[in-house]
Design a protein around this motif. Structure first.
Motif, PDB file in Angstrom:
ATOM      1  N   TRP A 278      22.125  46.538  38.096  1.00 24.66           N
ATOM      2  CA  TRP A 278      22.078  45.829  37.588  1.00 24.66           C
ATOM      3  C   TRP A 278      22.178  43.982  38.701  1.00 24.66           C
ATOM      4  O   TRP A 278      22.693  44.077  39.810  1.00 24.66           O
ATOM      5  CB  TRP A 278      24.152  45.342  37.049  1.00 24.66           C
ATOM      6  N   ASN A 279      21.965  43.324  37.611  1.00 21.58           N
ATOM      7  CA  ASN A 279      21.948  41.460  38.201  1.00 21.58           C
ATOM      8  C   ASN A 279      23.527  41.075  38.758  1.00 21.58           C
ATOM      9  O   ASN A 279      23.186  40.634  37.445  1.00 21.58           O
ATOM     10  CB  ASN A 279      20.981  40.877  37.712  1.00 21.58           C
ATOM     11  N   LEU A 280      24.145  41.196  39.804  1.00 29.45           N
ATOM     12  CA  LEU A 280      25.766  40.669  39.748  1.00 29.45           C
ATOM     13  C   LEU A 280      25.692  39.269  40.371  1.00 29.45           C
ATOM     14  O   LEU A 280      25.908  39.968  41.951  1.00 29.45           O
ATOM     15  CB  LEU A 280      26.413  41.719  39.745  1.00 29.45           C
ATOM     16  N   PRO A 281      25.606  38.146  40.073  1.00 30.27           N
ATOM     17  CA  PRO A 281      25.360  37.209  41.178  1.00 30.27           C
ATOM     18  C   PRO A 281      26.696  36.859  41.679  1.00 30.27           C
ATOM     19  O   PRO A 281      27.377  37.047  42.830  1.00 30.27           O
ATOM     20  CB  PRO A 281      25.049  36.322  40.853  1.00 30.27           C
ATOM     21  N   VAL A 282      27.901  37.474  40.839  1.00 27.71           N
ATOM     22  CA  VAL A 282      29.154  38.094  41.587  1.00 27.71           C
ATOM     23  C   VAL A 282      29.789  39.282  41.439  1.00 27.71           C
ATOM     24  O   VAL A 282      29.632  39.518  39.779  1.00 27.71           O
ATOM     25  CB  VAL A 282      30.458  36.796  41.250  1.00 27.71           C
ATOM     26  N   PRO A 283      30.502  39.618  42.187  1.00 28.46           N
ATOM     27  CA  PRO A 283      31.053  41.503  41.058  1.00 28.46           C
ATOM     28  C   PRO A 283      32.581  41.408  39.921  1.00 28.46           C
ATOM     29  O   PRO A 283      32.635  40.331  40.346  1.00 28.46           O
ATOM     30  CB  PRO A 283      31.888  41.535  42.855  1.00 28.46           C
ATOM     31  N   TYR A 284      32.429  42.074  39.292  1.00 27.01           N
ATOM     32  CA  TYR A 284      32.335  42.555  38.273  1.00 27.01           C
ATOM     33  C   TYR A 284      33.644  43.874  38.325  1.00 27.01           C
ATOM     34  O   TYR A 284      32.992  44.705  37.998  1.00 27.01           O
ATOM     35  CB  TYR A 284      31.348  42.554  37.068  1.00 27.01           C
ATOM     36  N   ALA A 285      34.973  43.134  38.277  1.00 24.97           N
ATOM     37  CA  ALA A 285      35.902  44.199  39.436  1.00 24.97           C
ATOM     38  C   ALA A 285      36.470  45.353  37.983  1.00 24.97           C
ATOM     39  O   ALA A 285      37.588  44.530  37.751  1.00 24.97           O
ATOM     40  CB  ALA A 285      36.716  43.159  39.791  1.00 24.97           C
ATOM     41  N   HIS A 286      35.506  45.519  37.311  1.00 27.05           N
ATOM     42  CA  HIS A 286      35.935  45.955  35.526  1.00 27.05           C
ATOM     43  C   HIS A 286      35.283  47.312  35.433  1.00 27.05           C
ATOM     44  O   HIS A 286      34.194  47.243  36.023  1.00 27.05           O
ATOM     45  CB  HIS A 286      36.229  44.918  34.639  1.00 27.05           C
ATOM     46  N   ALA A 406      33.635  35.328  34.090  1.00 29.02           N
ATOM     47  CA  ALA A 406      32.753  34.623  34.576  1.00 29.02           C
ATOM     48  C   ALA A 406      31.658  35.305  34.358  1.00 29.02           C
ATOM     49  O   ALA A 406      30.461  34.665  34.141  1.00 29.02           O
ATOM     50  CB  ALA A 406      32.938  33.170  35.776  1.00 29.02           C
ATOM     51  N   VAL A 407      31.255  36.433  34.854  1.00 31.84           N
ATOM     52  CA  VAL A 407      30.952  37.024  34.837  1.00 31.84           C
ATOM     53  C   VAL A 407      29.808  37.448  33.677  1.00 31.84           C
ATOM     54  O   VAL A 407      28.781  37.532  33.621  1.00 31.84           O
ATOM     55  CB  VAL A 407      30.538  38.737  36.214  1.00 31.84           C
ATOM     56  N   LEU A 408      30.386  38.162  32.545  1.00 34.71           N
ATOM     57  CA  LEU A 408      30.938  38.050  31.401  1.00 34.71           C
ATOM     58  C   LEU A 408      29.694  36.790  31.135  1.00 34.71           C
ATOM     59  O   LEU A 408      28.937  36.556  30.481  1.00 34.71           O
ATOM     60  CB  LEU A 408      31.364  38.105  30.374  1.00 34.71           C
TER      61      LEU A 408
END
Length: 559
Positions: A278-286, A406-408
């Motif tokens: 996954w391309n995640l520029p910031v972490p998705y904590a879910h 914000a990731v979404l």
């Protein structure tokens, strides 16, 4: 009017630029409407003249003439002056740094130091906060020296000077005391319907339908406004504790709207639930990133570019986490007869308070945290849940600066050219919410406490009784528990001694190797491990990021 471009600029840019990202649903003034028309028609001279005239106003009142959820940046190369603004209702993040020169972007990787791996620029303390499932401070980021612009704030910079100021606020008014429940419920309903009318432009909307009250109300509200709507529901087959399919089918059958069911079990079977690519520029904590990804893909197939959910319903209409109804609150808010009835019903109605701890979710992590992480928690460096803010206004402000959300917004849905229609997140509804006394947020009835009575009452004609009277939550974490148990070898492999979280000394890989041998403790730790994996995937993406995105995005968008 929606804009999906990535914003990226600096004071070294050699051309004047105006960039927009987000959704604008209304221009409040004639001049602002002209600005938007000229911007869309690429009338650069007119746009620049308008903006320069507005910049002479030190109150920035012109920014509030744009109603929407958006980020705007302006840079004038000749005057060496610029402005960056994040609207009050915008959940996307705008990142900036001041050293060595001011630069900004909606993708933090684009403004990091060149020649140094992004992983080495991560802020370890904020990493641990996210790892524990908490939002980081609303003006900070996950990278050292990189900051975030809070919602409703503007950055004005000229030559070497820089000012940050909050320019948009939620207006609070006195509580609405001694009003009937019917009156407040009808007021709430009218505000929600007006929100749809102001934002909707005639296209079909997808609703992520959990089956809970908030998402069912969102679906009903769109249907009431004659919006063509489709429900997208995650089924958890074989996991009764998590599955809410019965409620999703009840409400869509009742409203006669289509329902598309997304089988979550297939993500475990095909190995896509956990994806380190996954391309995640910031972490998705879910734990449910893959499910949102499937919704976005289904929306794209259906030609849907607006998606909604029950997000923010609890915050607007619910009592909050640490509510406490007392005699003073009840008698000062309700009429005498209703206050007596309220207190009579409350006698003997159980209320279980959560146990206070250094960290409320510590149980999820304690079996695999490193000694250093445990010391930071025990020593109070990382303490209670940072979402626990007593001031309701502050809760609203911080909600729009949540990095996980914000990731979404910035990434997943924007990648599919989809905007999120947050029905409950309107200025009018927030200001109305500030006026709702606690006894209107939760009521005792039949030995139970019922949250959000106004929402239930407002939509009683549109929703089936089973949804309106429902007073329990499904255990969504039950799916995660099953997934972690079935994929324990994969978990151990991802979080071994060579993992980034082990190198950061956040986790103890030896403890994880022992944990996967103990099903009971592994189940207890499943949600924490799931968040841990998502953070690890983010760090792996950072390690492999070569800066291609920086090259692909122009340093300016000339109008």
């Amino acid at each position: 009017m929606r804009f999906y471009q990535t914003i990226y600029g600096s004071v070294n840019d050699s051309q004047t630029s105006i960039q927009l990202q987000g959704w604008i649903w209304k221009a409040r003034s004639v001049s602002m409407k002209k600005f938007l028309d000229d911007l869309l028609n690429n009338n650069s001279d007119s746009v620049q003249d308008l903006f320069e005239s507005w910049m002479e106003n030190p109150t920035y009142s012109f920014l509030k003439d744009l109603d929407g959820a958006f980020i705007l940046s302006y840079w004038n190369k000749d005057k060496r002056e610029g402005l960056i603004y994040k609207s009050l209702l915008c959940k996307s993040s705008l990142y900036y740094k001041t050293e060595p020169l001011l630069s900004w972007s909606t993708n933090p990787l684009l403004i990091l130091k060149n020649g140094i791996s992004p992983v080495l620029q991560v802020d370890k303390q904020n990493l641990l906060i996210t790892y524990l499932g908490d939002p980081i401070p609303h003006n900070l980021s996950h990278f050292r020296g990189v900051y975030r612009l809070p919602a409703g704030h503007v950055i004005h910079f000229k030559n070497e000077g820089l000012e940050i100021e909050q320019v948009d606020f939620i207006q609070s008014q006195p509580l609405l005391r001694n009003k009937s429940y019917d009156y407040l419920a009808q007021t709430a309903k009218e505000i929600m319907i007006q929100t749809v009318k102001e934002r909707w432009n005639g296209e079909k909307i997808g609703v992520i339908l959990s089956g809970g009250l908030d998402s069912c109300v969102a679906l009903a509200c769109f249907d009431e406004c004659k919006v063509p709507v489709v429900g997208f529901h995650w089924t958890f087959d074989g996991i009764p504790a998590a599955d809410e399919s019965n409620y999703a089918r009840l409400v869509t059958d009742h409203l006669k709207v289509p329902l598309k069911e997304i089988k979550t079990s297939s993500t475990v079977e095909d190995g896509t639930y956990l994806n380190h690519y996954w391309n995640l520029p910031v972490p998705y904590a879910h734990g449910f990133y893959r499910f949102f990804e499937l919704v976005a893909e289904e929306c794209e197939k259906e030609g849907i570019s607006l998606c909604s959910s029950g997000y923010f319903g609890d915050t607007i209409f619910g009592p909050g986490e640490d509510w406490d109804v007392n005699w003073t609150t009840v008698f000062s808010s309700l009429s005498l007869n209703r206050a007596i009835r309220y207190l009579w019903e409350s006698v003997g109605t159980p209320y279980v308070k959560t146990e206070k701890a250094n960290h409320p979710r510590y149980l999820w992590y304690k079996h695999f945290l490193s000694k250093g992480s445990n010391k930071m928690i025990d020593g109070g460096i990382i303490t209670a849940d940072r979402r626990s803010v007593n001031n309701k206004e502050e809760i609203f402000y911080r909600s729009f600066d949540n990095e996980t959300d914000a990731v979404l917004e910035n990434g997943l849905f924007a990648k599919h050219n989809i905007s999120l229609f947050h029905l409950f997140a309107s200025r009018e509804l927030m200001e109305f919410s500030l006026r709702i006394p606690l006894p209107y947020r939760i009521i005792p009835s039949g030995g139970q406490w019922y949250p959000k009575p106004l929402l239930r009452l407002a939509w009683k004609e549109q929703l089936p009784e089973q949804v309106l009277h429902r007073n329990h939550r499904q255990v969504m974490g039950a799916f995660i528990e099953k997934c972690i148990l079935q994929n324990k070898e994969q978990v151990e492999n991802y979080l071994g001694k060579d993992s980034f979280l082990a190198l950061f000394q956040i986790i103890d890989p030896e403890k994880i190797s022992e944990l996967v041998k103990k099903p009971k403790l592994l189940t207890q730790s499943a949600i924490g491990l799931n968040i841990c994996l998502m953070v690890e995937f983010w760090l792996r993406y950072l390690a492999n990021w070569k800066g291609e995105e920086r090259d692909a995005i122009p340093s300016f968008s000339t109008v």
